[in-house]
Motif scaffolding. Structure first.
Motif, PDB file in Angstrom:
ATOM      1  N   GLY A  68      46.950 -21.849  13.060  1.00 43.30           N
ATOM      2  CA  GLY A  68      45.778 -21.977  13.914  1.00 43.30           C
ATOM      3  C   GLY A  68      44.520 -22.246  13.127  1.00 43.30           C
ATOM      4  O   GLY A  68      44.564 -22.686  11.977  1.00 43.30           O
ATOM      5  N   GLU A  69      43.387 -21.968  13.774  1.00 40.99           N
ATOM      6  CA  GLU A  69      42.090 -22.259  13.183  1.00 40.99           C
ATOM      7  C   GLU A  69      41.259 -20.977  13.113  1.00 40.99           C
ATOM      8  O   GLU A  69      41.398 -20.084  13.959  1.00 40.99           O
ATOM      9  CB  GLU A  69      41.353 -23.304  14.022  1.00 40.99           C
ATOM     10  N   ARG A  70      40.418 -20.921  12.094  1.00 37.18           N
ATOM     11  CA  ARG A  70      39.516 -19.778  11.934  1.00 37.18           C
ATOM     12  C   ARG A  70      38.106 -20.293  11.681  1.00 37.18           C
ATOM     13  O   ARG A  70      37.894 -21.149  10.805  1.00 37.18           O
ATOM     14  CB  ARG A  70      39.957 -18.911  10.760  1.00 37.18           C
ATOM     15  N   ALA A  71      37.151 -19.753  12.455  1.00 35.25           N
ATOM     16  CA  ALA A  71      35.737 -20.081  12.265  1.00 35.25           C
ATOM     17  C   ALA A  71      35.000 -18.801  11.894  1.00 35.25           C
ATOM     18  O   ALA A  71      35.210 -17.750  12.514  1.00 35.25           O
ATOM     19  CB  ALA A  71      35.144 -20.695  13.524  1.00 35.25           C
ATOM     20  N   HIS A  72      34.158 -18.912  10.880  1.00 33.29           N
ATOM     21  CA  HIS A  72      33.440 -17.728  10.399  1.00 33.29           C
ATOM     22  C   HIS A  72      31.988 -18.115  10.134  1.00 33.29           C
ATOM     23  O   HIS A  72      31.702 -19.133   9.491  1.00 33.29           O
ATOM     24  CB  HIS A  72      34.081 -17.212   9.108  1.00 33.29           C
ATOM     25  N   VAL A  73      31.070 -17.290  10.638  1.00 32.86           N
ATOM     26  CA  VAL A  73      29.635 -17.493  10.425  1.00 32.86           C
ATOM     27  C   VAL A  73      29.077 -16.214   9.830  1.00 32.86           C
ATOM     28  O   VAL A  73      29.386 -15.110  10.292  1.00 32.86           O
ATOM     29  CB  VAL A  73      28.904 -17.844  11.731  1.00 32.86           C
TER      30      VAL A  73
END
Length: 724
Positions: free
Chosen positions: A387-392
């Motif tokens: 899957g995908e991971r987004a981190h801010v």
């Protein structure tokens, strides 16, 4: 030794551009216009000097010629020779000397010749014997009917050449090129012979191609008597913006591997390395692949990769401008051990920006997006989550810096979201996590003069970290693991690598460092540090499942490190000691003495309780006499009561030749990668070098540079003499 006299002018000054001066005790002038100088005769023109007992000067056509019929000593930058007679033009266009003893200072050759003739920029030597051995030693020499050397040439061209060792002919060629400089030239490089008791003779003979000033190639045919033959090709390219290297190797049919594993196929390696920069952009590529996990155990073509448990395939392009940094990358691995392959990052994007709010108050914001694909070998079992991971992540920081100490205040917010595939039924496919943190890092610097300009320092440091808690055991583990516990790790915000786990914290780290500094250079002579973490709340985030830490535990283990440098002796050490259990969790110690490549001693010991690892090592290259030295290494596995690696041998070196003989025994995984099963590989490696001419055994240099810390691989004088 080869020692030139002092010259009054720059070494590249042309002698014929300066006036000529001829002196003698007596002068005779004849009716035909000849002039004879006798007694202490000397001729000087620029840096050129000739001395003898008698000199004759006469006009020959439009030129003036000087002859020394009773012997002379001729010197100029790079050359000294003595002869029974000589003739030369005063304008420097020609010099001829009979019955010569000569020295070429640049390549450090000396010898004798029937005649030496120099016309302009070409030097011709007739009926010569030459060597690079020191005066009084002719361990090897080259005999040739004619040798020609052109100015600034990398090679001398020789005809009817015989190479002799201690007077015994060992090689003949009608034509030969002999290196007289370190400039790159096409030709054979030093062969690399090796012998294994299991695999027989392993012989690689590289041929170097100097294709252009900024790119070259090396072709290396290889013969392994028990396996087969193959070829390795290396190409290198360099320009103003990038440096690129490509390596390919193939062994068409490995007979031994087919016997060991039952697999019949060619074995190969490919590798690409690249670094580039253009304006604000940088590029980087590190790609390697092999046909099977046993490739390096059996063939070891690329010495930089030998001994690794995996091969990385990574590519990145990045743009940086002031506080802005943006990157696009991709990463995958080929495992050489029987353990799971990590997820592939295809691709990963990151964007960070740093700036100032007011005065010293700074801010940073970063955004990271990664697509994780399951490993290529996952098809044989249950699908692994992808899957995908987004981190801010955002952060404010306010530093206060003084000469006597520093204080940094920081706070931030971290948000992560996922979009998962192939997750187990009932699992949230779009989980999120949000955590705030704050930290305070302060240190003080105390120092005092302890005499002789040295300074002793005491540097206490405290680091408080608060990081919120959120349950994370349901989140996937794409790229996260524990970090190794050590003194620098005490002051990190995260106890995990990667972003799939963010550890909760309410803790204070206390540490102290003390140094002894050279007051003149600032170099550290001694450094020692120790510290631990005090927990105000239990840590609840674990790598997998719920936390398993002791809820009564109020502090971490102690972590310490130390280093000292005393002359040529360097000592380093570190360890982790847990007072709760009363024993050490990790211990590292190393001692090195180095005085050049011929005097090295290493002692090392490393133990880790959590991985049942305990190994000791001793290695050395040590002189036994002026020319003999002993070479050895012993790596012992205390936990398994076995020797992992043994190197033993001797070396002999003089000014003109060098020889080494090494025996090596190495413990390696069994063919096919059977877990826990190992076998030993034994072999002999030989190096023999005629310095400045030829030699064999470049693999010995690689073996010593990798096996004995502190040894620096030596150049074996560049390309060999090549048949032309």
């Amino acid at each position: 030794m080869y020692l030139e006299r002092d010259f009054p002018l720059p070494l590249d000054a042309r002698a014929d551009s300066y006036p000529a001066r001829l002196r003698g005790d007596r002068l005779e002038y004849t009716r035909d216009g000849s002039v004879a100088f006798t007694g202490a005769v000397s001729f000087e023109q620029g840096n050129r000097r000739i001395a003898g007992e008698r000199a004759l000067v006469r006009e020959v056509g439009a030129t003036r010629e000087v002859s020394f019929p009773k012997g002379l000593l001729f010197t100029e930058p790079g050359l000294a020779l003595a002869g029974s007679s000589a003739t030369f033009g005063m304008s420097g266009e020609r010099v001829r000397v009979e019955d010569v003893d000569f020295v070429l200072f640049g390549p450090e050759f000396r010898g004798v010749a029937a005649a030496v003739d120099r016309r302009d920029d070409r030097l011709t030597v007739e009926g010569t014997r030459l060597t690079r051995c020191e005066p009084g030693d002719d361990a090897w020499r080259v005999e040739s009917a004619r040798i020609e050397v052109r100015k600034d040439a990398a090679f001398a061209r020789a005809r009817n050449v015989v190479v002799k060792l201690r007077g015994v002919p060992v090689f003949y060629s009608p034509w030969l090129r002999i290196p007289v400089s370190d400039d790159r030239q096409s030709g054979f490089l030093f062969p690399s012979p090796d012998y294994s008791f299991d695999e027989g003779l392993d012989l690689a003979t590289p041929f170097y191609l100097n294709l252009a000033p900024n790119y070259d190639a090396t072709l290396t045919p290889r013969l392994v008597s028990a396996r087969g033959s193959g070829l390795t090709t290396e190409f290198r390219h360099l320009n103003a913006f990038a440096e690129t290297g490509v390596v390919g190797a193939v062994l068409a049919e490995d007979r031994q591997y087919r016997t060991d594993t039952g697999i019949s196929s060619s074995r190969w390696l490919s590798r690409v390395s690249h670094r580039g920069a253009f304006g604000g952009f940088t590029t980087f590529v590190d790609y390697a692949a092999v046909s099977d996990r046993d490739y390096f155990r059996d063939l070891g073509t690329d010495q930089d990769l030998v001994g690794q448990g995996h091969l990385r395939r990574f590519a990145e392009i990045r743009y940086t401008d002031g506080g802005l940094s943006a990157g696009l990358s991709a990463q995958a691995f080929q495992m050489l051990e029987l353990r799971p392959e990590p997820h592939r990052r295809v691709p990963a994007l990151d964007l960070t920006y740093s700036g100032r709010v007011l005065g010293a108050l700074g801010w940073t914001v970063g955004a990271f997006w990664t697509a994780f694909d399951p490993p290529g070998d996952s098809s044989g079992g249950a699908p692994r989550v992808s899957g995908e991971r987004a981190h801010v992540e955002s952060r404010l920081q306010l530093p206060f810096l003084r000469s006597w100490g520093s204080l940094r205040l920081g706070a931030g917010y971290r948000y992560t979201s996922y979009a998962l595939e192939d997750a187990r039924a009932g699992t949230d496919t779009t989980p999120e996590r949000a955590i705030a943190f704050a930290d305070l890092d302060g240190s003080l610097n105390f120092d005092r003069d302890v005499g002789d300009g040295d300074v002793w320092t005491l540097e206490p440091r405290g680091y408080y970290l608060y990081q919120g808690y959120e349950a994370q055991h349901a989140l996937p583990l794409f790229d996260t693991s524990f970090t190794t516990f050590s003194y620098p790790r005490l002051f990190r915000r995260d106890r995990f690598s990667g972003l799939d786990r963010i550890g909760d914290a309410n803790q204070l780290t206390i540490g102290v460092t003390s140094r002894l500094l050279d007051g003149r250079t600032g170099r550290e002579r001694l450094r020692a540090s120790v510290g631990r973490i005090l927990f105000f709340e239990d840590q609840r985030v674990a790598l997998r499942g719920p936390a398993t830490l002791d809820p009564e535990r109020s502090a971490s283990a102690f972590a310490a490190e130390a280093a000292a440098r005393i002359g040529r002796l360097t000592v380093r050490g570190g360890g982790v000691w847990d007072p709760e259990h009363g024993d050490g969790e990790e211990f590292v110690f190393s001692l090195r003495y180095r005085s050049g490549n011929d005097r090295i001693l290493n002692l090392a010991r490393r133990a880790r309780r959590d991985s049942d690892m305990d190994q000791g090592e001793v290695s050395a290259i040590w002189p036994l006499s002026d020319r003999w030295s002993a070479i050895g290494k012993w790596n012992y596995d205390v936990e398994n009561a076995r020797s992992n690696e043994i190197i033993a041998g001797f070396g002999y070196a003089s000014c003109c030749w060098q020889a080494r003989l090494l025996y090596r025994r190495l413990i390696e995984p069994a063919p096919g990668g059977t877990p826990g099963e190992v076998e030993s590989d034994e072999g002999v490696a030989v190096q023999f070098v005629l310095r400045g001419l030829a030699g064999v055994g470049g693999r010995v240099e690689s073996l010593l540079s990798r096996g004995i810390p502190g040894y620096r691989e030596e150049s074996l004088s560049g390309p060999l003499a090549t048949l032309r």
